[in-house]
Design a protein around this motif. Structure first.
Motif, PDB file in Angstrom:
ATOM      1  N   PRO A  15       0.810  -1.232   0.000  1.00 43.10           N
ATOM      2  CA  PRO A  15       0.000   0.000   0.000  1.00 43.10           C
ATOM      3  C   PRO A  15       0.838   1.275   0.000  1.00 43.10           C
ATOM      4  O   PRO A  15       0.464   2.259  -0.655  1.00 43.10           O
ATOM      5  CB  PRO A  15      -0.825  -0.127   1.285  1.00 43.10           C
ATOM      6  CG  PRO A  15      -0.935  -1.609   1.512  1.00 43.10           C
ATOM      7  CD  PRO A  15       0.366  -2.172   1.053  1.00 43.10           C
ATOM      8  N   ASP A  16       1.948   1.299   0.740  1.00 40.92           N
ATOM      9  CA  ASP A  16       2.777   2.511   0.771  1.00 40.92           C
ATOM     10  C   ASP A  16       3.338   2.811  -0.616  1.00 40.92           C
ATOM     11  O   ASP A  16       3.387   3.971  -1.042  1.00 40.92           O
ATOM     12  CB  ASP A  16       3.923   2.329   1.774  1.00 40.92           C
ATOM     13  CG  ASP A  16       3.438   2.347   3.210  1.00 40.92           C
ATOM     14  OD1 ASP A  16       2.317   2.837   3.447  1.00 40.92           O
ATOM     15  OD2 ASP A  16       4.176   1.853   4.097  1.00 40.92           O
ATOM     16  N   ALA A  17       3.751   1.760  -1.324  1.00 39.91           N
ATOM     17  CA  ALA A  17       4.291   1.966  -2.667  1.00 39.91           C
ATOM     18  C   ALA A  17       3.202   2.416  -3.630  1.00 39.91           C
ATOM     19  O   ALA A  17       3.441   3.258  -4.508  1.00 39.91           O
ATOM     20  CB  ALA A  17       4.946   0.676  -3.170  1.00 39.91           C
ATOM     21  N   ILE A  18       2.011   1.870  -3.457  1.00 37.00           N
ATOM     22  CA  ILE A  18       0.891   2.292  -4.305  1.00 37.00           C
ATOM     23  C   ILE A  18       0.586   3.771  -4.083  1.00 37.00           C
ATOM     24  O   ILE A  18       0.365   4.543  -5.032  1.00 37.00           O
ATOM     25  CB  ILE A  18      -0.364   1.441  -4.011  1.00 37.00           C
ATOM     26  CG1 ILE A  18      -0.154  -0.004  -4.466  1.00 37.00           C
ATOM     27  CG2 ILE A  18      -1.596   2.049  -4.656  1.00 37.00           C
ATOM     28  CD1 ILE A  18      -0.132  -0.189  -5.959  1.00 37.00           C
ATOM     29  N   GLU A  19       0.611   4.179  -2.811  1.00 40.50           N
ATOM     30  CA  GLU A  19       0.325   5.574  -2.499  1.00 40.50           C
ATOM     31  C   GLU A  19       1.388   6.495  -3.081  1.00 40.50           C
ATOM     32  O   GLU A  19       1.095   7.591  -3.556  1.00 40.50           O
ATOM     33  CB  GLU A  19       0.250   5.755  -0.982  1.00 40.50           C
ATOM     34  CG  GLU A  19      -0.157   7.152  -0.552  1.00 40.50           C
ATOM     35  CD  GLU A  19      -0.394   7.247   0.948  1.00 40.50           C
ATOM     36  OE1 GLU A  19      -0.388   8.388   1.459  1.00 40.50           O
ATOM     37  OE2 GLU A  19      -0.566   6.199   1.591  1.00 40.50           O
ATOM     38  N   GLU A  20       2.639   6.024  -3.095  1.00 39.53           N
ATOM     39  CA  GLU A  20       3.736   6.849  -3.589  1.00 39.53           C
ATOM     40  C   GLU A  20       3.815   6.832  -5.119  1.00 39.53           C
ATOM     41  O   GLU A  20       4.048   7.862  -5.747  1.00 39.53           O
ATOM     42  CB  GLU A  20       5.054   6.351  -2.997  1.00 39.53           C
ATOM     43  CG  GLU A  20       6.271   7.132  -3.463  1.00 39.53           C
ATOM     44  CD  GLU A  20       7.561   6.586  -2.881  1.00 39.53           C
ATOM     45  OE1 GLU A  20       8.636   6.899  -3.429  1.00 39.53           O
ATOM     46  OE2 GLU A  20       7.498   5.835  -1.880  1.00 39.53           O
ATOM     47  N   GLN A  21       3.602   5.632  -5.725  1.00 44.34           N
ATOM     48  CA  GLN A  21       3.834   5.479  -7.156  1.00 44.34           C
ATOM     49  C   GLN A  21       2.548   5.394  -7.975  1.00 44.34           C
ATOM     50  O   GLN A  21       2.595   5.454  -9.203  1.00 44.34           O
ATOM     51  CB  GLN A  21       4.673   4.219  -7.409  1.00 44.34           C
ATOM     52  CG  GLN A  21       6.007   4.223  -6.687  1.00 44.34           C
ATOM     53  CD  GLN A  21       6.753   2.907  -6.857  1.00 44.34           C
ATOM     54  OE1 GLN A  21       6.651   2.259  -7.895  1.00 44.34           O
ATOM     55  NE2 GLN A  21       7.490   2.501  -5.835  1.00 44.34           N
ATOM     56  N   GLY A  22       1.427   5.203  -7.298  1.00 41.19           N
ATOM     57  CA  GLY A  22       0.167   5.070  -8.008  1.00 41.19           C
ATOM     58  C   GLY A  22      -0.111   3.628  -8.386  1.00 41.19           C
ATOM     59  O   GLY A  22       0.691   2.727  -8.120  1.00 41.19           O
ATOM     60  N   PRO A  23      -1.266   3.385  -9.007  1.00 42.61           N
ATOM     61  CA  PRO A  23      -1.647   2.023  -9.391  1.00 42.61           C
ATOM     62  C   PRO A  23      -0.619   1.415 -10.356  1.00 42.61           C
ATOM     63  O   PRO A  23       0.061   2.120 -11.106  1.00 42.61           O
ATOM     64  CB  PRO A  23      -3.004   2.222 -10.081  1.00 42.61           C
ATOM     65  CG  PRO A  23      -3.498   3.532  -9.592  1.00 42.61           C
ATOM     66  CD  PRO A  23      -2.291   4.380  -9.356  1.00 42.61           C
ATOM     67  N   VAL A  24      -0.542   0.099 -10.335  1.00 44.02           N
ATOM     68  CA  VAL A  24       0.365  -0.618 -11.234  1.00 44.02           C
ATOM     69  C   VAL A  24      -0.237  -0.606 -12.633  1.00 44.02           C
ATOM     70  O   VAL A  24      -1.369  -1.043 -12.836  1.00 44.02           O
ATOM     71  CB  VAL A  24       0.579  -2.070 -10.755  1.00 44.02           C
ATOM     72  CG1 VAL A  24       1.480  -2.822 -11.746  1.00 44.02           C
ATOM     73  CG2 VAL A  24       1.180  -2.094  -9.350  1.00 44.02           C
TER      74      VAL A  24
END
Length: 339
Positions: free
Chosen positions: A306-315
């Motif tokens: 979730p932290d990476a999604i919040e930082e980088q956006g959806p895959v």
């Protein structure tokens, strides 16, 4: 590192090319991680005259043949194999750096599969695998209803001699002139079981035309016939790299690990004979597999947390698959071969 030595970058480097190390590399490679095995050659598995207790592998297969097939499989999946001896290691820039006689290597995760050396009794000796053995669980079956020796003067030797009574009624315990170091309780055990304790040292070996042991000569002039036996003098663990990285070491010299091969140091794993437990090929294969899977859990790109999604956006679709291009091409070639 000299100018003519090469530097290599990987996600995973396995140090040691025995059954445990190669299995860890097999899983790591097939699970999509750029992996290398750095192998100095030799090792206990390479010395096996015949492979025992390994399902699907016939006993006429030697250890060298078994390892050769494994290496060919790894290379077929895209794993790099380096013939080199790693002599030192360190951590810098969030990576682990390994220096060998022929090159240097950097990795996000390192798996140590450095094994140990059996402490051999002084000569004269029969040939390893032809009358001199080290693993009861692997080789006791060979000596059912045969005359067997156990060399050693510690607790382990006495108990292996007693365990061999499950397979044969002819068991000699050879202290070779050394003072017994076993307890009074163990001494009583030996007195109450049909084990001959021979204190005279061995002075000669008689082998048959096929290379197998036939008999041992003793300093008191006696000759005793044996099919083979076991040397119980302990092990010298190859733990130098683990110590250099700061891994916890057990009292016996083995590298302390959890059930997945993780050491006390982040990103460093250890598998096989350099760790505690039964020193057997099937066990080593399982340890390598568990470590390889755990390495994948640590390194895989997806699912993104979730932290990476919040930082980088959806895959996005163009970001997948996560497997590196070279391994992706290798896998596609593998699946389409022969079509």
């Amino acid at each position: 590192m000299s100018d003519d030595e090469e530097h290599h970058e990987y996600e995973v480097v396995v140090v040691g090319g025995g059954p445990a190390g190669m299995t860890a590399a097999l899983y790591s490679t097939r699970l999509g991680h750029d992996t290398a095995v750095v192998n100095r050659g030799g090792g206990r598995a390479a010395m096996m005259q015949e492979v025992h207790n390994l399902l699907g592998v016939t006993e006429e297969t030697s250890g060298g043949e078994f390892l050769k097939i494994g290496q060919e499989q790894l290379e077929g999946y895209g794993c790099d194999i380096h013939r080199d001896m790693v002599t030192t290691c360190s951590r810098a820039d969030d990576r682990i750096h390994l220096s060998g006689n022929g090159g240097s290597y950097a990795a996000d995760r390192v798996v140590l599969a450095t094994g140990f050396n059996d402490v051999r009794p002084d000569p004269p000796l029969p040939r390893t695998g032809r009358g001199l053995h080290y693993c009861l669980h692997c080789d006791a079956y060979m000596f059912v209803d045969e005359s067997v020796y156990v060399m050693g003067h510690a607790e382990s030797a006495a108990h292996v001699a007693a365990l061999m009574l499950n397979f044969t009624d002819e068991v000699d315990l050879l202290t070779r002139g050394a003072d017994p170091e076993w307890s009074a309780e163990t001494d009583r055990m030996l007195d109450t079981h049909p084990i001959d304790v021979i204190h005279a040292d061995v002075t000669g070996v008689r082998n048959g035309e096929d290379g197998w042991l036939k008999a041992l000569e003793f300093e008191d002039g006696t000759v005793r016939e044996y099919k083979g036996g076991f040397a119980m003098y302990g092990a010298e663990y190859n733990n130098g790299l683990a110590r250099e990285l700061g891994c916890d070491i057990n009292e016996d010299g083995s590298v302390d690990v959890d059930d997945h091969g993780r050491t006390s140091v982040d990103d460093v794993y250890a598998v096989g004979d350099c760790t505690p437990g039964h020193n057997q090929v099937p066990v080593a294969l399982g340890q390598g597999a568990k470590a390889g899977i755990d390495v994948h859990f640590q390194l895989r790109d997806f699912p993104r947390d979730p932290d990476a999604i919040e930082e980088q956006g959806p895959v996005r679709s163009e970001a997948v698959p996560g497997i590196p291009d070279a391994l992706l091409e290798q896998a596609v070639d593998f699946h389409t071969y022969g079509e």
